[in-house]
Design an enzyme around this catalytic site. Structure first.
Site, PDB file in Angstrom:
ATOM      1  CG  ASP A  29     -26.246  35.530  21.187  1.00  0.00           C
ATOM      2  OD1 ASP A  29     -26.429  36.033  22.313  1.00  0.00           O
ATOM      3  OD2 ASP A  29     -25.213  34.902  20.883  1.00  0.00           O
ATOM      4  CG  ASP A  60     -24.295  39.398  24.786  1.00  0.00           C
ATOM      5  OD1 ASP A  60     -23.784  38.850  25.779  1.00  0.00           O
ATOM      6  OD2 ASP A  60     -24.733  38.762  23.808  1.00  0.00           O
TER       7      ASP A  60
END
Length: 207
Positions: free
Chosen positions: A138, A170
């Site tokens: 991330d 995401d």
């Protein structure tokens, strides 16, 4: 009355017909966004130190970091010994559902087709990370340094002034889901009205 039913079924079958173009669009969207997701993660892994560096993009709002998340969104299941099995089964089921939805999708519904491709790319992108290194990279950090807004968010039930770091996969899933909501709220009724108009005896006679 008996003549109108076959015409209605004919219109429906025509819209639901399986065509190469439908699957090509889905495949292109899925491959392109999966590639973008993996490329950005490689850049982050090579250029930003884990949890030690931060590149500000918009001061006080957006920056790039490097975080490795062994769990799901918000760090869920990060400490579970069975998380890889859970994620594997979930990904297989999700892709199966998406495939079924694509099969049943009208051939000219490009809006929902793109939405399905985005969601599929997100599922595949994060699945690649979990298979290769048992964690997901991330790097997009959204937060606020505004004193008033920051204090309000920290004192709210959410309890934080920043959103958990996420990645392109995401974002693709969220955008795809958002497109489905937009379709359900604003576009589905119009499509149903068009189908009803096409199924009327007058429309059938003119065609």
């Amino acid at each position: 009355m008996s003549d109108s039913a076959p015409e209605s079924e004919e219109v429906y079958d025509l819209r639901a017909e399986q065509t190469p173009a439908k699957y090509i669009l889905f495949g292109v969207v899925t491959v392109v966004f999966t590639a973008i997701d993996q490329w950005t993660k490689i850049l982050v892994q090579r250029n930003i130190g884990p949890l030690s560096e931060e590149i500000q993009v918009i001061e006080g709002f957006l920056s790039f970091v490097h975080a490795e998340n062994p769990g799901a969104a918000f760090g869920m299941f990060g400490d579970s010994a069975y998380r890889m099995y859970f994620f594997g089964v979930f990904t297989i089921i999700a892709l199966g559902v998406l495939g079924r939805m694509l099969y049943e999708l009208p051939r000219d519904d490009r809006f929902q087709n793109v939405a399905l491709g985005l969601i599929a790319s997100g599922a595949i992108g994060n699945a690649i990370d979990r298979v290769m290194k048992q964690s997901v990279t991330d790097f997009i950090r959204i937060y606020t340094e505004n004193p008033t807004l920051k204090e309000m968010l920290i004192n709210s039930p959410y309890g934080s002034a920043e959103w958990p770091s996420f990645n392109v996969a995401d974002a693709a899933i969220v955008v795809g889901m958002g497109m489905f909501v937009i379709h359900w709220l604003f576009l589905e009724k119009d499509e149903e009205d068009d189908e009803e108009d096409a199924a009327t005896p007058d429309a059938a006679a003119s065609s």
